[in-house]
Design a protein around this motif. Sequence first.
Motif, PDB file in Angstrom:
ATOM      1  N   TYR A  80      -0.599 -20.809  13.831  1.00  0.00           N
ATOM      2  CA  TYR A  80       0.207 -19.804  13.033  1.00  0.00           C
ATOM      3  C   TYR A  80      -0.505 -19.086  12.164  1.00  0.00           C
ATOM      4  CZ  TYR A  80       4.194 -18.234  10.442  1.00  0.00           C
ATOM      5  OH  TYR A  80       4.961 -17.216   9.819  1.00  0.00           O
ATOM      6  N   ARG A  81      -1.520 -19.417  11.671  1.00  0.00           N
ATOM      7  CA  ARG A  81      -2.286 -18.668  10.626  1.00  0.00           C
ATOM      8  C   ARG A  81      -2.934 -17.373  11.158  1.00  0.00           C
ATOM      9  NH1 ARG A  81       0.010 -18.249   7.251  1.00  0.00           N
ATOM     10  NH2 ARG A  81      -1.653 -16.887   6.270  1.00  0.00           N
ATOM     11  N   ARG A  82      -3.315 -17.627  12.362  1.00  0.00           N
ATOM     12  CA  ARG A  82      -4.012 -16.323  13.150  1.00  0.00           C
ATOM     13  C   ARG A  82      -2.712 -15.402  13.573  1.00  0.00           C
ATOM     14  NH1 ARG A  82      -8.147 -18.693  17.736  1.00  0.00           N
ATOM     15  NH2 ARG A  82      -8.320 -16.583  18.063  1.00  0.00           N
ATOM     16  N   ILE A  83      -1.617 -16.033  14.066  1.00  0.00           N
ATOM     17  CA  ILE A  83      -0.563 -15.309  14.469  1.00  0.00           C
ATOM     18  C   ILE A  83      -0.067 -14.320  13.144  1.00  0.00           C
ATOM     19  CG2 ILE A  83       1.809 -15.306  14.949  1.00  0.00           C
ATOM     20  CD1 ILE A  83       1.677 -17.708  16.496  1.00  0.00           C
ATOM     21  N   ALA A  84       0.123 -15.049  11.960  1.00  0.00           N
ATOM     22  CA  ALA A  84       0.411 -14.372  10.880  1.00  0.00           C
ATOM     23  C   ALA A  84      -0.541 -13.303  10.503  1.00  0.00           C
ATOM     24  CB  ALA A  84       0.685 -15.271   9.529  1.00  0.00           C
ATOM     25  N   GLY A  85      -1.735 -13.840  10.613  1.00  0.00           N
ATOM     26  CA  GLY A  85      -3.060 -12.645  10.240  1.00  0.00           C
ATOM     27  C   GLY A  85      -2.859 -11.545  11.196  1.00  0.00           C
ATOM     28  N   GLY A  86      -2.497 -11.774  12.176  1.00  0.00           N
ATOM     29  CA  GLY A  86      -2.580 -10.698  13.220  1.00  0.00           C
ATOM     30  C   GLY A  86      -1.120  -9.840  12.908  1.00  0.00           C
ATOM     31  N   VAL A  87      -0.315 -10.216  12.629  1.00  0.00           N
ATOM     32  CA  VAL A  87       1.018  -9.317  12.333  1.00  0.00           C
ATOM     33  C   VAL A  87       0.698  -8.678  11.246  1.00  0.00           C
ATOM     34  CG1 VAL A  87       3.404  -9.730  11.313  1.00  0.00           C
ATOM     35  CG2 VAL A  87       2.717 -11.127  13.070  1.00  0.00           C
ATOM     36  N   LYS A  88       0.076  -9.310   9.870  1.00  0.00           N
ATOM     37  CA  LYS A  88      -0.024  -8.514   8.693  1.00  0.00           C
ATOM     38  C   LYS A  88      -1.164  -7.441   9.037  1.00  0.00           C
ATOM     39  CE  LYS A  88       0.266 -12.438   5.424  1.00  0.00           C
ATOM     40  NZ  LYS A  88      -0.405 -13.467   4.548  1.00  0.00           N
ATOM     41  N   TYR A 155      12.934 -14.759   4.186  1.00  0.00           N
ATOM     42  CA  TYR A 155      12.039 -14.200   4.938  1.00  0.00           C
ATOM     43  C   TYR A 155      10.855 -13.692   4.352  1.00  0.00           C
ATOM     44  CZ  TYR A 155      14.371  -9.814   3.060  1.00  0.00           C
ATOM     45  OH  TYR A 155      14.788  -8.798   2.403  1.00  0.00           O
ATOM     46  N   ARG A 156      10.991 -13.373   3.088  1.00  0.00           N
ATOM     47  CA  ARG A 156       9.665 -12.615   2.403  1.00  0.00           C
ATOM     48  C   ARG A 156       8.236 -13.711   2.449  1.00  0.00           C
ATOM     49  NH1 ARG A 156      11.985  -9.670  -2.980  1.00  0.00           N
ATOM     50  NH2 ARG A 156      12.497  -7.560  -2.136  1.00  0.00           N
ATOM     51  N   ASP A 157       8.793 -14.978   2.731  1.00  0.00           N
ATOM     52  CA  ASP A 157       7.470 -16.142   2.513  1.00  0.00           C
ATOM     53  C   ASP A 157       7.123 -16.306   4.175  1.00  0.00           C
ATOM     54  OD1 ASP A 157       7.694 -16.244  -0.225  1.00  0.00           O
ATOM     55  OD2 ASP A 157       9.814 -17.097   0.324  1.00  0.00           O
ATOM     56  N   ASP A 160       3.189 -16.197   4.846  1.00  0.00           N
ATOM     57  CA  ASP A 160       2.368 -17.275   4.122  1.00  0.00           C
ATOM     58  C   ASP A 160       2.648 -18.465   4.096  1.00  0.00           C
ATOM     59  OD1 ASP A 160       1.604 -14.551   2.729  1.00  0.00           O
ATOM     60  OD2 ASP A 160       3.295 -14.518   1.560  1.00  0.00           O
ATOM     61  N   LEU A 161       3.142 -18.846   5.302  1.00  0.00           N
ATOM     62  CA  LEU A 161       3.373 -20.400   5.463  1.00  0.00           C
ATOM     63  C   LEU A 161       2.027 -20.905   5.920  1.00  0.00           C
ATOM     64  CD1 LEU A 161       6.571 -20.554   7.349  1.00  0.00           C
ATOM     65  CD2 LEU A 161       6.362 -21.243   5.022  1.00  0.00           C
ATOM     66  N   ASP A 162       1.415 -21.920   5.566  1.00  0.00           N
ATOM     67  CA  ASP A 162       0.125 -22.551   5.870  1.00  0.00           C
ATOM     68  C   ASP A 162       0.309 -22.909   7.429  1.00  0.00           C
ATOM     69  OD1 ASP A 162      -0.706 -22.328   3.462  1.00  0.00           O
ATOM     70  OD2 ASP A 162      -0.171 -24.216   2.677  1.00  0.00           O
ATOM     71  N   GLY A 163       1.331 -23.261   8.079  1.00  0.00           N
ATOM     72  CA  GLY A 163       1.196 -23.407   9.541  1.00  0.00           C
ATOM     73  C   GLY A 163       2.785 -23.547   9.782  1.00  0.00           C
TER      74      GLY A 163
END
Length: 431
Positions: A80-88, A155-157, A160-163
């Motif tokens: 998830y962290r890599r997914i969220a980082g890619g989205v950002k 949805y704003r958070d 930023d979830l850790d996983g």
Amino acid sequence: MVSDMRCVVIGGGPAGRAAAMELAALDMDVILVEKKLIGGTCLNEGCMVVCGLNDVARFLDDARQLSDLGVLDVECSADYRRIAGGVKRTLERIRHVTERETLDAGIEIVYGVAEFEDDRLLVEGEEMDYDRLIIATGASPLIPPIEGASKAITYRDILDLDGIPDKLVIIGGGVIAAEFAGIFSSFGSEVTVVSRSGFLSKLDPLIRDYVSEKVLSDVRILEDTSTTEIDGSGVQTSGGYIEGLPMLATGLRPNSDFLKGFLELGPRGGVKVNDRMETSRQNVYAAGDVTGGHGTTPVARMEGVVAGLNAAGIERRVDYRYLPYSISLRYDVGFVDIPGEGGREAVIPGLAGPGSFWGVNNGKTGISKVRILDDGTPSGIYSVAPGARLIMPYLSLLMRLGVSMYEFEGFVETHPSTDSIYKLMRFLSRY
């Protein structure tokens, strides 16, 4: 049209940018005031975030389906962290393009907080004069009066979830709740949706049941269940305690607090406007979610265009007839908002085609439903299929133009396609 007036637009989301771009195209002097990030909720926190996460969720679903069918020998897991980082990172690139496009149109962008003092517009404490003003400050997550609500995410958070949470409890029964339920269920979370009334209650019952039972089959959906308390580990409901990360998806609240005393607001905080997007104050307009309206990006853009043109002295009125809507799930859910009921209807399973071919094996190709009156006027159009969202705007336009659905007897489709609406239209035009 007055070409030498100064136009100030507050809010750089879809409505504000649409208004600013219209005014700039008319050679107006335009200043766009944005508090934080250009693109608004849609780009930075909402629609585009859902797009990025849902693309990954669909890939995971496809991989599991093809593995179960023995077509592929593959195991996928989500970081998830890599997914969220890619989205950002992707959002940042889109934001850069959006800002550059705005500047190239001749619009001055001022980043800062806008407020009103004695009817004067202040940006970061400095007075800003204007001849025409357009308010397009959007909306924020509605936080209901539930004990412990501040302990829940919105949805704003999400990015930023850790996983990926082992268990996720989503409070709400609308589109936001459904979309994140589908995403995190595909990611591997045990998802429960708690709705105080009906789940996706604005949908046709047949389509709603298909979404609940087929598309969101791994999601536990509790209807007519109230949430009484939230803590960091779960929620207390009228049906008992449910463990999991709590997430609020209970609607939106217009960002209009700074306008109290300056403009007339409705009972829920939305700026009151007419069909020209005029407010209670002369030469001041409002558009988008700050009006407490429909809450979709295309409608916000449409309202922004109408506000911009009227601010420039060009008469336009907003038209809310036959609005197209969509929900981003495993398959798109598309429908056109049509008031009234009655008429002849037809239903057909989704077609095998791009994105649904392998779904034939488990009976999950989607579903479509059309209902029309005797004069050929539609009273209901719904589709659950890959790309269902793509056909709805065109049907919406045809309806606005007064085209009878009986004219679909001569329709020629592209092939292969998962669009089965035309088949229902042709069938109903003959019988």
